[in-house]
Every structure is written in C-alpha cells, then in structure tokens.
Design a protein around this motif. Structure first.
Motif, PDB file in Angstrom:
ATOM      1  N   ALA A  21       0.855  -1.188   0.000  1.00 56.64           N
ATOM      2  CA  ALA A  21       0.000   0.000   0.000  1.00 56.64           C
ATOM      3  C   ALA A  21       0.893   1.241   0.000  1.00 56.64           C
ATOM      4  O   ALA A  21       1.957   1.248   0.605  1.00 56.64           O
ATOM      5  N   SER A  22       0.449   2.265  -0.693  1.00 56.14           N
ATOM      6  CA  SER A  22       1.257   3.472  -0.849  1.00 56.14           C
ATOM      7  C   SER A  22       0.418   4.714  -0.573  1.00 56.14           C
ATOM      8  O   SER A  22      -0.775   4.735  -0.858  1.00 56.14           O
ATOM      9  N   LYS A  23       1.077   5.745  -0.051  1.00 57.70           N
ATOM     10  CA  LYS A  23       0.404   7.030   0.136  1.00 57.70           C
ATOM     11  C   LYS A  23       0.272   7.791  -1.178  1.00 57.70           C
ATOM     12  O   LYS A  23      -0.558   8.681  -1.300  1.00 57.70           O
ATOM     13  N   ASP A  24       1.087   7.442  -2.152  1.00 60.14           N
ATOM     14  CA  ASP A  24       1.099   8.101  -3.449  1.00 60.14           C
ATOM     15  C   ASP A  24      -0.102   7.621  -4.263  1.00 60.14           C
ATOM     16  O   ASP A  24      -0.161   6.478  -4.699  1.00 60.14           O
ATOM     17  N   ARG A  25      -1.058   8.508  -4.503  1.00 59.56           N
ATOM     18  CA  ARG A  25      -2.302   8.136  -5.177  1.00 59.56           C
ATOM     19  C   ARG A  25      -2.103   7.756  -6.643  1.00 59.56           C
ATOM     20  O   ARG A  25      -3.010   7.217  -7.258  1.00 59.56           O
ATOM     21  N   THR A  26      -0.922   7.995  -7.201  1.00 60.19           N
ATOM     22  CA  THR A  26      -0.657   7.600  -8.588  1.00 60.19           C
ATOM     23  C   THR A  26      -0.116   6.175  -8.676  1.00 60.19           C
ATOM     24  O   THR A  26      -0.039   5.612  -9.765  1.00 60.19           O
ATOM     25  N   LYS A  27       0.249   5.590  -7.552  1.00 60.98           N
ATOM     26  CA  LYS A  27       0.824   4.237  -7.551  1.00 60.98           C
ATOM     27  C   LYS A  27      -0.280   3.189  -7.378  1.00 60.98           C
ATOM     28  O   LYS A  27      -1.287   3.421  -6.722  1.00 60.98           O
ATOM     29  N   TYR A  28      -0.032   2.027  -7.937  1.00 61.08           N
ATOM     30  CA  TYR A  28      -1.029   0.965  -7.872  1.00 61.08           C
ATOM     31  C   TYR A  28      -1.266   0.459  -6.448  1.00 61.08           C
ATOM     32  O   TYR A  28      -2.365   0.006  -6.137  1.00 61.08           O
ATOM     33  N   GLY A  29      -0.272   0.567  -5.588  1.00 63.25           N
ATOM     34  CA  GLY A  29      -0.475   0.176  -4.194  1.00 63.25           C
ATOM     35  C   GLY A  29      -1.547   1.014  -3.526  1.00 63.25           C
ATOM     36  O   GLY A  29      -2.255   0.559  -2.630  1.00 63.25           O
ATOM     37  N   ASN A  30      -1.716   2.231  -3.968  1.00 65.53           N
ATOM     38  CA  ASN A  30      -2.764   3.096  -3.455  1.00 65.53           C
ATOM     39  C   ASN A  30      -4.074   2.863  -4.196  1.00 65.53           C
ATOM     40  O   ASN A  30      -5.150   2.775  -3.584  1.00 65.53           O
ATOM     41  N   LYS A  31      -3.992   2.722  -5.495  1.00 63.59           N
ATOM     42  CA  LYS A  31      -5.200   2.525  -6.303  1.00 63.59           C
ATOM     43  C   LYS A  31      -5.929   1.243  -5.905  1.00 63.59           C
ATOM     44  O   LYS A  31      -7.153   1.224  -5.799  1.00 63.59           O
ATOM     45  N   VAL A  32      -5.173   0.178  -5.671  1.00 65.69           N
ATOM     46  CA  VAL A  32      -5.785  -1.094  -5.276  1.00 65.69           C
ATOM     47  C   VAL A  32      -6.399  -0.972  -3.885  1.00 65.69           C
ATOM     48  O   VAL A  32      -7.523  -1.428  -3.648  1.00 65.69           O
ATOM     49  N   LEU A  33      -5.700  -0.343  -2.969  1.00 60.49           N
ATOM     50  CA  LEU A  33      -6.234  -0.147  -1.622  1.00 60.49           C
ATOM     51  C   LEU A  33      -7.536   0.651  -1.673  1.00 60.49           C
ATOM     52  O   LEU A  33      -8.530   0.279  -1.038  1.00 60.49           O
ATOM     53  N   ARG A  34      -7.537   1.721  -2.447  1.00 55.44           N
ATOM     54  CA  ARG A  34      -8.763   2.524  -2.584  1.00 55.44           C
ATOM     55  C   ARG A  34      -9.894   1.726  -3.225  1.00 55.44           C
ATOM     56  O   ARG A  34     -11.056   1.884  -2.858  1.00 55.44           O
ATOM     57  N   TRP A  35      -9.563   0.838  -4.163  1.00 57.32           N
ATOM     58  CA  TRP A  35     -10.590   0.004  -4.796  1.00 57.32           C
ATOM     59  C   TRP A  35     -11.308  -0.828  -3.735  1.00 57.32           C
ATOM     60  O   TRP A  35     -12.535  -0.865  -3.688  1.00 57.32           O
ATOM     61  N   TYR A  36     -10.543  -1.488  -2.870  1.00 57.13           N
ATOM     62  CA  TYR A  36     -11.159  -2.272  -1.796  1.00 57.13           C
ATOM     63  C   TYR A  36     -12.013  -1.379  -0.894  1.00 57.13           C
ATOM     64  O   TYR A  36     -13.144  -1.715  -0.565  1.00 57.13           O
ATOM     65  N   LYS A  37     -11.452  -0.259  -0.501  1.00 53.18           N
ATOM     66  CA  LYS A  37     -12.143   0.663   0.408  1.00 53.18           C
ATOM     67  C   LYS A  37     -13.435   1.188  -0.231  1.00 53.18           C
ATOM     68  O   LYS A  37     -14.485   1.209   0.414  1.00 53.18           O
TER      69      LYS A  37
END
Length: 145
Positions: A21-37
């Motif tokens: 998971a990433s704090k950077d909203r452009t990275k997939y670690g953030n995009k995937v986390l937001r998808w679940y959320k």
C-alpha cells in the motif's frame, strides 16, 4: 484449479490485505487499496514504514494479519519483496489467497510458486490481470458487492 477458480476463491474470504500500500495516489499500491475501500470490503493496508495510508491504520508486516486463514492478500511489491511476502503468507500463515498484481512477480517468484504443492499453488493468482480490471465482476459473482 484454474486461474479463474483461484480468482473466484480469492473473493470468498472475509478480509483483504494490500501489501505494498502506498500514500502516493498515482501508484497501484494506493489505487488497489482505494478500490477495496470504495467497494466496502474489510481491508487492511500493509506497509513496513507508514503508520497509515488512506486514513487506514497499517500493519507493518503480513505476519500481523488478525485472521490470516480468512484473509486474501493483494501483493503490489517489487519481486524481491514479493517472494518473502508470499512465503510468509502462504506457508506460515496459510492465507485464503494471494493475488500477485502485474509487476510483483519475476522468474524466481514464478519458479517458487510452481514448486509448491497443489493446495498452495491453487491459492495464487499469478500472471493475470490486475484486480482493478477483474475485481468488480469477481466480487459481485462471489456476493461481496
């Protein structure tokens, strides 16, 4: 078990974790986390240094999962990190499933997965598309959405 069956099984779990998971909203670690959320799925972020991502308290390591046998894990890490993560998740914790997002695997990771017993191999989604592409349809089919 086919990759499709592994994907369907992935969404039968009650909890989800995003390793990388990433704090950077452009990275997939953030995009995937937001998808679940955004889809209301019970999810935890895993990051060794960040204490929170997207207003979620993080776990430092996959080994900190509260109910690993009921948790499916999305892995979005460099391949050298991925190998350690999946060894812990699959062998030590016996998680419900692992989805290796594109780019999280290399030949060493693929080889390790192929060397595992059938039960372990059948929990791994490897070499497919991203959860952002297929997740919604699979989650709906599993009654999660």
């Amino acid at each position: 078990m086919s990759i499709q069956a592994a994907k369907e099984t992935f969404f039968k779990s009650g909890h989800y974790a995003v390793v990388g998971a990433s704090k950077d909203r452009t990275k997939y670690g953030n995009k995937v986390l937001r998808w679940y959320k955004e889809h209301g799925l019970d999810t935890v972020a895993v990051h060794p240094k960040e204490t929170s991502v997207e207003e979620m308290t993080t776990l430092a390591n996959v080994s900190d999962l509260r109910e690993p046998k009921k948790t499916s894990v999305s892995v979005i890490t460099p391949p050298k990190v991925t190998l350690s993560v999946i060894k812990t998740a699959l062998l030590d914790l016996d998680v419900a499933g692992v989805w290796l997002q594109p780019g999280a695997e290399d030949d060493e990771v693929k080889k390790w997965v192929q060397e595992q017993d059938e039960a372990t191999k059948n929990k791994v989604i490897l070499g497919g598309s991203c959860i952002l592409v297929e997740g919604e349809g699979l989650a709906k089919a599993a009654g999660k959405l």
